[in-house]
Design a protein around this motif. Structure first.
Motif, mmCIF file in Angstrom:
data_model
loop_
_atom_site.group_PDB
_atom_site.id
_atom_site.type_symbol
_atom_site.label_atom_id
_atom_site.label_comp_id
_atom_site.label_asym_id
_atom_site.label_seq_id
_atom_site.Cartn_x
_atom_site.Cartn_y
_atom_site.Cartn_z
ATOM 1 N N GLU A 50 0.850 -1.181 0.000
ATOM 2 C CA GLU A 50 0.000 0.000 0.000
ATOM 3 C C GLU A 50 0.886 1.231 0.000
ATOM 4 O O GLU A 50 1.716 1.422 0.882
ATOM 5 N N ARG A 51 0.734 2.043 -1.019
ATOM 6 C CA ARG A 51 1.470 3.288 -1.184
ATOM 7 C C ARG A 51 0.476 4.438 -1.048
ATOM 8 O O ARG A 51 -0.722 4.201 -0.950
ATOM 9 N N PRO A 52 0.931 5.686 -1.072
ATOM 10 C CA PRO A 52 -0.011 6.805 -0.952
ATOM 11 C C PRO A 52 -1.136 6.779 -1.992
ATOM 12 O O PRO A 52 -2.269 7.154 -1.689
ATOM 13 N N ALA A 53 -0.845 6.301 -3.207
ATOM 14 C CA ALA A 53 -1.874 6.243 -4.253
ATOM 15 C C ALA A 53 -2.734 4.991 -4.168
ATOM 16 O O ALA A 53 -3.683 4.842 -4.914
ATOM 17 N N GLY A 54 -2.388 4.077 -3.266
ATOM 18 C CA GLY A 54 -3.169 2.849 -3.127
ATOM 19 C C GLY A 54 -2.290 1.616 -3.265
ATOM 20 O O GLY A 54 -1.062 1.690 -3.234
ATOM 21 N N TRP A 55 -2.953 0.467 -3.414
ATOM 22 C CA TRP A 55 -2.251 -0.809 -3.531
ATOM 23 C C TRP A 55 -1.576 -0.921 -4.890
ATOM 24 O O TRP A 55 -2.153 -0.574 -5.908
ATOM 25 N N ARG A 56 -0.335 -1.426 -4.853
ATOM 26 C CA ARG A 56 0.426 -1.658 -6.077
ATOM 27 C C ARG A 56 1.150 -2.990 -5.972
ATOM 28 O O ARG A 56 1.477 -3.444 -4.880
ATOM 29 N N ILE A 57 1.407 -3.581 -7.116
ATOM 30 C CA ILE A 57 2.251 -4.775 -7.171
ATOM 31 C C ILE A 57 3.685 -4.272 -7.265
ATOM 32 O O ILE A 57 4.026 -3.522 -8.181
ATOM 33 N N MET A 58 4.506 -4.662 -6.299
ATOM 34 C CA MET A 58 5.876 -4.160 -6.213
ATOM 35 C C MET A 58 6.850 -5.342 -6.124
ATOM 36 O O MET A 58 6.557 -6.350 -5.477
#
Length: 108
Positions: free
Chosen positions: A81-89
């Protein structure tokens, strides 16, 4: 083990180029149920309608199950979870290779 909700959440996160919040994932799933019911009011598809009352807590639980499955299967990525929302990292231990794809973005 993942279930259908997990794969729906995974598909929404994967499709979002900038990240997607738990709230937005929940909204999209509920909206799909409304759309399905409008399209077939007499007999809406149960596999979609079962998610009409989805909660943010259920979405967060799906994210947790997905991350656990990724770890158990030795995947090179996680949902974060990043500031812009969930991301695949990519997982940090693969950073040395991933950074080579973006030589202009190396940390100073």
């Amino acid at each position: 083990m993942t279930n259908e909700l997990d794969t729906i959440v995974e598909a929404l996160i994967f499709a979002s180029p900038e990240g997607v919040s738990t709230k937005e994932i929940t909204r999209c799933i509920k909206a799909a149920a409304r759309t399905a019911k409008e399209a077939e009011p007499e007999n809406p598809p149960e596999n979609i309608m079962q998610y009409a009352g989805i909660t943010e807590e259920e979405v967060n639980a799906a994210v947790a199950r997905l991350n656990l499955a990724y770890i158990e299967h030795g995947r090179a990525f996680l949902l974060q979870e990043r500031p812009a929302g969930w991301r695949i990292m990519s997982r940090m231990e693969y950073g040395i290779w991933v950074r080579e794809m973006f030589p202009d973005k190396r940390p100073q």
